[in-house]
Write a protein that holds these residues in place. Sequence first.
Motif, PDB file in Angstrom:
ATOM      1  N   ASN A 164       0.860  -1.198   0.000  1.00 37.11           N
ATOM      2  CA  ASN A 164       0.000   0.000   0.000  1.00 37.11           C
ATOM      3  C   ASN A 164       0.887   1.235   0.000  1.00 37.11           C
ATOM      4  O   ASN A 164       1.829   1.351   0.775  1.00 37.11           O
ATOM      5  CB  ASN A 164      -0.978  -0.031   1.176  1.00 37.11           C
TER       6      ASN A 164
ATOM      7  N   HIS B  27       1.208   5.629  -0.616  1.00 36.18           N
ATOM      8  CA  HIS B  27       0.755   7.003  -0.861  1.00 36.18           C
ATOM      9  C   HIS B  27       1.961   7.922  -0.733  1.00 36.18           C
ATOM     10  O   HIS B  27       2.495   8.131   0.371  1.00 36.18           O
ATOM     11  CB  HIS B  27      -0.328   7.430   0.119  1.00 36.18           C
ATOM     12  N   ASN B  28       2.408   8.413  -1.863  1.00 36.19           N
ATOM     13  CA  ASN B  28       3.505   9.389  -1.924  1.00 36.19           C
ATOM     14  C   ASN B  28       4.816   8.890  -1.300  1.00 36.19           C
ATOM     15  O   ASN B  28       5.584   9.671  -0.733  1.00 36.19           O
ATOM     16  CB  ASN B  28       3.095  10.711  -1.254  1.00 36.19           C
TER      17      ASN B  28
ATOM     18  N   ASP C 252      -1.892   1.960  -5.256  1.00 34.67           N
ATOM     19  CA  ASP C 252      -1.491   3.354  -5.110  1.00 34.67           C
ATOM     20  C   ASP C 252      -2.713   4.176  -4.715  1.00 34.67           C
ATOM     21  O   ASP C 252      -3.694   4.261  -5.452  1.00 34.67           O
ATOM     22  CB  ASP C 252      -0.897   3.919  -6.390  1.00 34.67           C
ATOM     23  N   ASP C 253      -2.614   4.794  -3.546  1.00 33.94           N
ATOM     24  CA  ASP C 253      -3.743   5.501  -2.948  1.00 33.94           C
ATOM     25  C   ASP C 253      -3.655   6.990  -3.250  1.00 33.94           C
ATOM     26  O   ASP C 253      -3.382   7.818  -2.375  1.00 33.94           O
ATOM     27  CB  ASP C 253      -3.752   5.239  -1.441  1.00 33.94           C
TER      28      ASP C 253
ATOM     29  N   SER D  90      -1.499   8.924  -5.087  1.00 34.50           N
ATOM     30  CA  SER D  90      -0.223   9.621  -4.928  1.00 34.50           C
ATOM     31  C   SER D  90      -0.124  10.810  -5.880  1.00 34.50           C
ATOM     32  O   SER D  90      -0.629  10.779  -7.002  1.00 34.50           O
ATOM     33  CB  SER D  90       0.944   8.674  -5.196  1.00 34.50           C
TER      34      SER D  90
ATOM     35  N   ARG E 296      -7.322   9.057  -3.516  1.00 33.08           N
ATOM     36  CA  ARG E 296      -6.910   9.051  -2.118  1.00 33.08           C
ATOM     37  C   ARG E 296      -8.079   8.682  -1.219  1.00 33.08           C
ATOM     38  O   ARG E 296      -9.148   9.298  -1.270  1.00 33.08           O
ATOM     39  CB  ARG E 296      -6.378  10.430  -1.742  1.00 33.08           C
TER      40      ARG E 296
ATOM     41  N   GLN F 227      -5.359   4.474   4.328  1.00 40.87           N
ATOM     42  CA  GLN F 227      -4.799   3.129   4.410  1.00 40.87           C
ATOM     43  C   GLN F 227      -5.875   2.049   4.387  1.00 40.87           C
ATOM     44  O   GLN F 227      -5.740   1.037   3.696  1.00 40.87           O
ATOM     45  CB  GLN F 227      -3.951   2.993   5.681  1.00 40.87           C
TER      46      GLN F 227
ATOM     47  N   ALA G 233      -7.105   1.564   0.933  1.00 37.23           N
ATOM     48  CA  ALA G 233      -6.117   0.897   0.086  1.00 37.23           C
ATOM     49  C   ALA G 233      -6.065  -0.602   0.359  1.00 37.23           C
ATOM     50  O   ALA G 233      -5.993  -1.425  -0.568  1.00 37.23           O
ATOM     51  CB  ALA G 233      -4.737   1.530   0.298  1.00 37.23           C
TER      52      ALA G 233
ATOM     53  N   ARG H  52      -7.161   7.657   7.666  1.00 38.46           N
ATOM     54  CA  ARG H  52      -5.887   7.829   6.959  1.00 38.46           C
ATOM     55  C   ARG H  52      -4.907   6.716   7.295  1.00 38.46           C
ATOM     56  O   ARG H  52      -4.298   6.132   6.425  1.00 38.46           O
ATOM     57  CB  ARG H  52      -5.276   9.205   7.288  1.00 38.46           C
TER      58      ARG H  52
END
Length: 364
Positions: free
Chosen positions: A15, A17-18, A44-45, A47, A69, A72, A75, A187
């Motif tokens: 998982n 994100h950025n 990919d959440d 990014s 987005r 977590q 995702a 998140r």
Amino acid sequence: MSLCAADLVVDIVINNHNYGDFLEEAIESACGQTHERVNVLAVDDGSSDDSRAVLARHGDRIGLVLKERGGQASALNAGMARSEGDVVIFLDADDVLRPEAAARVAAAFAADEGLSKVQYRMETIDAAGSPTGEIRPAAHLPLPNGDLRAAELASPYDLVWMATSGNAFRAEAVRRILPIPEREYPRTGADWYLVHLTALLGRVASLEFVGAGYRVHGANSYEATAGGLDLEQLRQAIGFAATTSGRLLRLADELGLARPERILSVADLAHRMISLRVEPARHPLPGDRPAGLLADAVRALRRRQGVSPAMAAAFLAWFAAMAVAPRRLARRLGELFMDPGQRRSLNGLLGRLQDRDANAVVVA
């Protein structure tokens, strides 16, 4: 008919994100497993960095889910919707797996069909991927094994559980509790839900090997601040504990398990005491009072197994001192409690405070 480890399919769900700076290493570690039957899926959440360019370079080596987005929990839910394996490892994109991780957990699940979860220790690495020398948890802390349902329902946050990348789950157990509630873990924090609830669905095995590298790089979504008291993170942990406790009790009822009226953990009560005494205006649980938290700490310590009388006395002295200390001293006591490296100083301070303050609060 007994299972064969070689026949078990292990899905590794990354998982992200950025975390484009670290994503390549996570993918390579997942694809480089010694276990033959491994599927790698990256989610990919939403990014906004170069993560999707990194993912595109891997073509057919991995499955890919690209989504907006959502956090977590979102995702991991999306990853499980694509997962078809027998075992699942959720790998944070800033962490790495050791090559033998999938093989070791597959062997554990094959040896005991009643396992719902396997965990292993992690080695801390820095932003460049170099080991720092720290093992999580520290070697002197024993990892729990076996049927932990009663302990999980009594004091779950006092058990030594691993963060996301330090766990492997029987996929059937994860599917039993899906979806992870996305509003309650908006998140981060989805690992709280997975780690604790799956412990009610089977036995737990803790393997004494380092199976992953846990990266500390200054931009972690959930990582303690060294040398200080991060009250925002503390309040986040209090919220996760409150949410997870409710979900645990609900699942226990569904499974017909005997359970207490309330879940009480020393760690959670300590977090609440620090938050309430140091920054009361922002404390997230309006019903908390110092005397009530002290009384609950007494009850929690009575439930816990393996705590020596001396340790129990030290904990109670800390709670009693926190309940009556001026705010500046309460902050210092909180900092000492949250920093294992300063526990010796805490013990000395408690020794000086115990006679003066321990009797100042009546325990209900």
